[in-house]
Write an enzyme that holds these catalytic residues in place. Structure first.
Site, PDB file in Angstrom:
ATOM      1  N   ARG A   1      60.473   8.068   3.488  1.00  0.00           N
ATOM      2  CA  ARG A   1      59.430   7.043   3.583  1.00  0.00           C
ATOM      3  C   ARG A   1      59.463   6.114   2.372  1.00  0.00           C
ATOM      4  O   ARG A   1      59.685   6.538   1.235  1.00  0.00           O
ATOM      5  CB  ARG A   1      58.046   7.680   3.681  1.00  0.00           C
TER       6      ARG A   1
ATOM      7  N   ASP B   1      44.573  11.389  -6.552  1.00  0.00           N
ATOM      8  CA  ASP B   1      45.521  10.343  -6.939  1.00  0.00           C
ATOM      9  C   ASP B   1      45.008   9.542  -8.121  1.00  0.00           C
ATOM     10  O   ASP B   1      43.804   9.335  -8.286  1.00  0.00           O
ATOM     11  CB  ASP B   1      45.762   9.386  -5.772  1.00  0.00           C
TER      12      ASP B   1
ATOM     13  N   TYR C   1      57.229   2.529   0.869  1.00  0.00           N
ATOM     14  CA  TYR C   1      56.187   1.530   1.068  1.00  0.00           C
ATOM     15  C   TYR C   1      56.843   0.226   1.532  1.00  0.00           C
ATOM     16  O   TYR C   1      58.019  -0.036   1.225  1.00  0.00           O
ATOM     17  CB  TYR C   1      55.424   1.280  -0.227  1.00  0.00           C
TER      18      TYR C   1
ATOM     19  N   ASP D   1      40.433   9.916   0.371  1.00  0.00           N
ATOM     20  CA  ASP D   1      41.605   9.923  -0.503  1.00  0.00           C
ATOM     21  C   ASP D   1      41.250   9.154  -1.772  1.00  0.00           C
ATOM     22  O   ASP D   1      41.524   7.964  -1.890  1.00  0.00           O
ATOM     23  CB  ASP D   1      42.787   9.287   0.236  1.00  0.00           C
TER      24      ASP D   1
ATOM     25  N   ASP E   1      41.489  15.075   1.818  1.00  0.00           N
ATOM     26  CA  ASP E   1      42.812  14.913   2.446  1.00  0.00           C
ATOM     27  C   ASP E   1      43.784  16.044   2.148  1.00  0.00           C
ATOM     28  O   ASP E   1      44.976  15.943   2.449  1.00  0.00           O
ATOM     29  CB  ASP E   1      43.427  13.573   2.048  1.00  0.00           C
TER      30      ASP E   1
END
Length: 292
Positions: free
Chosen positions: A132, A170, A134, A202, A165
């Site tokens: 993956r 983060d 962005y 999140d 989550d």
């Protein structure tokens, strides 16, 4: 498989935890953290593992970057694998926390802690067997706060009842320097954004590394607006929109679509640290999460 190791200084002259050694009893210590938020004054406790003095950690890269088998492991000074999520301490005192870089600024590979693998190394995320990325570069250093966990069984009444989550919290680090994958930085939290991603909460803690030239100028959300004008809006908009090119809807934000202040960010850190403590003490089911 190609491998490489390099030493990086831990983000403090403090201690890194040694909680998960075989046959070693697990002990959590509590350290007081005072904060006020939303008109309330309270004292909460941050949990940390019993620890021994370790001034350095190393990272060991296994495999080649941007491949499915690429992993970044963390080693202590005895070259034993440790978990960056569980074994690096959260707090350093005086409002300073450890931050582990997963994604350097101005890069697009979606790197993350592998929470379901032993020793929770950093890897590139995948979807349907493909790496993956962005759709465009992230403009800040991005990573996690160790010893935190967003509990998926907890509905946050302050953020539309959204559930956690199932990941560490983060961090968006707004300093000028581009950091490296696996680097551990001393940071101070400045603000918090309550992102809701497909119904899951999140949190994004906005922070700055203590070694950044502007660090002494920013201590709360208003200082970010003054010395990094437009940054909070840019962070919110980036995380709101990054899935749109893949045909998904925009993410939402709670708390009035605004960044909460430092005290609120500290509250979130404390609550998620408490959740992590319950997780590693196994008072909450871990599911597929690795606890070592």
């Amino acid at each position: 498989m190609a491998t490489a190791s390099r030493a990086i200084a831990l983000a403090s002259n403090t201690m890194t935890a040694s909680c998960f050694l075989p046959k070693t009893p697990f002990v959590l210590k509590q350290r007081a953290l005072g904060f006020s938020g939303g008109g309330r004054l309270s004292k909460r406790l941050l949990f940390t593992c019993n620890a021994i003095y370790k001034p350095q950690v190393q990272i060991k890269e296994e495999g080649q970057p941007e491949t499915l088998d690429y992993r970044v492991f963390f080693l202590n000074d005895s070259s034993k694998k440790i978990s960056p999520w569980h074994d690096i301490p959260l707090q350093l005192g005086n409002g300073v926390f450890n931050f582990i870089v997963e994604i350097p600024k101005e890069s697009s590979a979606k790197m993350e802690i592998a929470t379901d693998e032993p020793y929770t190394p950093i890897k590139q995320d995948t979807k349907k067997g493909k790496l993956r990325y962005y759709p465009y570069n992230i403009n800040w250093n991005y990573g996690l706060l160790p010893q935190t966990w967003e509990d998926p069984s907890f509905a946050n009444s302050e953020v539309e009842g959204a559930f956690g989550d199932n990941d560490p919290v983060d961090v968006v680090e707004i300093g000028d320097k581009r950091r490296n994958i696996g680097e551990v930085l001393k940071v101070k939290p400045l603000a918090a954004l309550a992102m809701i991603d497909e119904g899951e909460l999140d949190w994004k803690i906005v922070a700055i590394s203590l070694d950044d030239p502007k660090s002494s100028l920013v201590n709360d959300v208003d200082d970010v607006d003054k010395h990094f004008p437009g940054t909070l809006t840019a962070i919110r908009d980036w995380f709101r929109d990054y899935k749109i090119p893949d045909g998904k809807p925009a993410n939402k934000f709670g708390l009035g679509n605004k960044a909460a202040n430092k005290d609120y960010a500290l509250k979130i850190i404390t609550e998620t640290n408490e959740s992590w403590a319950k997780l590693v003490k196994r008072t909450i089911p871990a599911g597929e999460l690795s606890l070592f």
